[in-house]
Scaffold this motif. Structure first.
Motif, short mmCIF file in Angstrom:
data_model
loop_
_atom_site.label_atom_id
_atom_site.label_comp_id
_atom_site.label_asym_id
_atom_site.label_seq_id
_atom_site.Cartn_x
_atom_site.Cartn_y
_atom_site.Cartn_z
N ILE A 65 -1.49 86.69 -46.27
CA ILE A 65 -2.33 86.39 -45.10
C ILE A 65 -3.81 86.51 -45.44
O ILE A 65 -4.61 85.64 -45.09
CB ILE A 65 -1.94 87.31 -43.91
CG1 ILE A 65 -0.54 86.93 -43.42
CG2 ILE A 65 -2.97 87.20 -42.78
CD1 ILE A 65 0.07 87.94 -42.46
N TYR A 66 -4.20 87.58 -46.12
CA TYR A 66 -5.61 87.78 -46.44
C TYR A 66 -6.16 86.64 -47.30
O TYR A 66 -7.19 86.05 -46.98
CB TYR A 66 -5.83 89.12 -47.17
CG TYR A 66 -7.24 89.27 -47.67
CD1 TYR A 66 -8.28 89.61 -46.79
CD2 TYR A 66 -7.57 89.02 -49.00
CE1 TYR A 66 -9.59 89.72 -47.24
CE2 TYR A 66 -8.87 89.13 -49.45
CZ TYR A 66 -9.88 89.48 -48.58
OH TYR A 66 -11.17 89.57 -49.02
N PHE A 67 -5.48 86.32 -48.38
CA PHE A 67 -5.99 85.28 -49.28
C PHE A 67 -6.01 83.90 -48.62
O PHE A 67 -6.94 83.13 -48.82
CB PHE A 67 -5.21 85.26 -50.60
CG PHE A 67 -5.75 86.22 -51.61
CD1 PHE A 67 -6.74 85.83 -52.50
CD2 PHE A 67 -5.29 87.52 -51.68
CE1 PHE A 67 -7.26 86.72 -53.43
CE2 PHE A 67 -5.79 88.42 -52.60
CZ PHE A 67 -6.78 88.02 -53.48
N HIS A 68 -4.99 83.59 -47.83
CA HIS A 68 -5.00 82.29 -47.15
C HIS A 68 -6.13 82.23 -46.12
O HIS A 68 -6.81 81.21 -46.01
CB HIS A 68 -3.66 81.99 -46.48
CG HIS A 68 -2.63 81.51 -47.44
ND1 HIS A 68 -1.36 82.00 -47.47
CD2 HIS A 68 -2.69 80.59 -48.43
CE1 HIS A 68 -0.67 81.39 -48.42
NE2 HIS A 68 -1.46 80.53 -49.02
N ASN A 69 -6.34 83.32 -45.39
CA ASN A 69 -7.41 83.32 -44.39
C ASN A 69 -8.78 83.33 -45.04
O ASN A 69 -9.67 82.59 -44.64
CB ASN A 69 -7.25 84.52 -43.46
CG ASN A 69 -8.37 84.62 -42.45
OD1 ASN A 69 -9.12 85.58 -42.45
ND2 ASN A 69 -8.51 83.62 -41.61
N ALA A 73 -6.35 80.10 -50.18
CA ALA A 73 -5.42 80.04 -51.30
C ALA A 73 -5.14 81.44 -51.84
O ALA A 73 -6.04 82.27 -51.86
CB ALA A 73 -6.01 79.19 -52.42
N THR A 74 -3.90 81.65 -52.26
CA THR A 74 -3.58 82.87 -52.99
C THR A 74 -4.09 82.67 -54.42
O THR A 74 -4.55 81.58 -54.79
CB THR A 74 -2.05 83.10 -53.03
OG1 THR A 74 -1.45 81.96 -53.67
CG2 THR A 74 -1.48 83.31 -51.65
N GLN A 96 -3.69 81.13 -37.99
CA GLN A 96 -2.93 80.14 -38.76
C GLN A 96 -2.33 80.78 -40.02
O GLN A 96 -1.21 80.46 -40.40
CB GLN A 96 -3.82 78.96 -39.16
CG GLN A 96 -4.15 78.05 -37.99
CD GLN A 96 -5.15 76.99 -38.40
OE1 GLN A 96 -6.28 77.31 -38.76
NE2 GLN A 96 -4.71 75.74 -38.34
N ALA A 97 -3.08 81.66 -40.67
CA ALA A 97 -2.56 82.34 -41.85
C ALA A 97 -1.34 83.19 -41.49
O ALA A 97 -0.35 83.21 -42.23
CB ALA A 97 -3.65 83.20 -42.49
N VAL A 98 -1.41 83.85 -40.34
CA VAL A 98 -0.27 84.66 -39.88
C VAL A 98 0.90 83.76 -39.51
O VAL A 98 2.05 84.01 -39.92
CB VAL A 98 -0.67 85.56 -38.69
CG1 VAL A 98 0.55 86.21 -38.05
CG2 VAL A 98 -1.68 86.61 -39.12
N LEU A 99 0.64 82.71 -38.75
CA LEU A 99 1.71 81.78 -38.36
C LEU A 99 2.39 81.16 -39.59
O LEU A 99 3.62 81.01 -39.62
CB LEU A 99 1.16 80.67 -37.46
CG LEU A 99 0.88 81.06 -36.02
CD1 LEU A 99 0.15 79.93 -35.30
CD2 LEU A 99 2.16 81.42 -35.30
N ARG A 100 1.59 80.81 -40.57
CA ARG A 100 2.10 80.17 -41.78
C ARG A 100 3.11 81.06 -42.51
O ARG A 100 4.05 80.59 -43.12
CB ARG A 100 0.91 79.85 -42.69
CG ARG A 100 1.18 78.86 -43.73
CD ARG A 100 -0.13 78.38 -44.35
NE ARG A 100 0.16 77.25 -45.18
CZ ARG A 100 0.67 77.36 -46.39
NH1 ARG A 100 0.90 78.52 -46.92
NH2 ARG A 100 0.94 76.26 -47.09
N SER A 101 2.89 82.37 -42.44
CA SER A 101 3.76 83.33 -43.14
C SER A 101 4.76 84.01 -42.22
O SER A 101 5.56 84.83 -42.67
CB SER A 101 2.90 84.40 -43.81
OG SER A 101 2.06 83.83 -44.78
N SER A 102 4.73 83.71 -40.94
CA SER A 102 5.50 84.47 -39.95
C SER A 102 7.01 84.49 -40.20
O SER A 102 7.64 85.55 -40.08
CB SER A 102 5.20 83.96 -38.54
OG SER A 102 5.57 82.61 -38.40
N VAL A 103 7.59 83.37 -40.54
CA VAL A 103 9.05 83.35 -40.74
C VAL A 103 9.41 84.16 -41.98
O VAL A 103 10.36 84.96 -41.95
CB VAL A 103 9.57 81.90 -40.83
CG1 VAL A 103 11.05 81.87 -41.17
CG2 VAL A 103 9.31 81.15 -39.53
N ASP A 104 8.66 83.99 -43.06
CA ASP A 104 8.92 84.76 -44.28
C ASP A 104 8.76 86.25 -44.03
O ASP A 104 9.54 87.07 -44.53
CB ASP A 104 7.98 84.32 -45.41
CG ASP A 104 8.27 82.91 -45.89
OD1 ASP A 104 9.44 82.48 -45.82
OD2 ASP A 104 7.33 82.23 -46.34
#
Length: 190
Positions: A65-69, A73-74, A96-104
């Motif tokens: 989340i941090y790197f995407h926000n 990019a990681t 958006q960064a949180v949503l992008r990773s939410s399912v994982d």
């Protein structure tokens, strides 16, 4: 560092499967030293193993989340010269960064809960005297019955991500649709 989109005929070139896969490999390599540290900490005590499981789940989530926000990019995506953006090329938000990773993250939390249940049932002497692979083999029968279902659904999720990514023009995975993002090729300029 400034991000310059690679364009072809005036359109951003979207990052495909192999670039994303390569980024995932780099991210895995970057996290190997942390995994070794966690392996060491898990061998100290049952309590340390439980705490380590929770911290490892949280650390992965924060990293992503941090790197995407912050950077779009990681470290793996940076090495692969790809970046997560909004469809207009602007930076993504924290939401958006949180949503992008939410399912994982949801799958990771469920797996950590199952791991904590298994570790808490372990015989401390047997668990702590075992090597890494032996610990895993020892814990498998101690996992709750619902763990296999979570692993199966997580595998279906991952394969669905690949399938969707391969079948649309902008090469968006399901998590990109959830967050309203795209992954584009980037040149990293000074």
């Amino acid at each position: 560092m400034e991000f310059l989109p690679i364009e072809k005929d005036g359109f951003k070139v979207y990052a495909g499967f192999w670039q994303r896969f390569g980024a995932g490999i780099v991210d895995t390599i970057v996290l190997i030293p942390v995994a070794y540290l966690f392996y060491y900490l898990e061998g100290i005590s049952i309590s340390a193993a439980i705490i380590t499981a929770v911290i490892s789940c949280g650390l992965y989530s924060v990293y992503t989340i941090y790197f995407h926000n912050r950077y779009g990019a990681t470290l793996g995506k940076m090495a692969s010269k790809i970046r997560v953006t909004n469809p207009d090329g602007s930076s993504i938000s924290l939401k958006q960064a949180v949503l992008r990773s939410s399912v994982d993250i949801c799958f990771a939390v469920l797996m950590v809960i199952a791991q904590i249940i298994a570790i808490s049932q372990a015989n401390p002497e047997e668990y702590l005297s075992a090597g890494w692979m032996e610990r895993i083999e020892y814990l498998v029968p101690l996992f709750p019955s619902w763990y296999d279902l979570v692993v199966s659904v997580a595998n279906i999720w991952v394969w669905s991500e690949f399938f969707v990514l391969l079948l649309n023009k902008r090469k968006r995975a399901i998590h990109d649709f959830i967050a309203g993002t795209v992954v584009i090729n980037q040149e990293y300029a000074e």
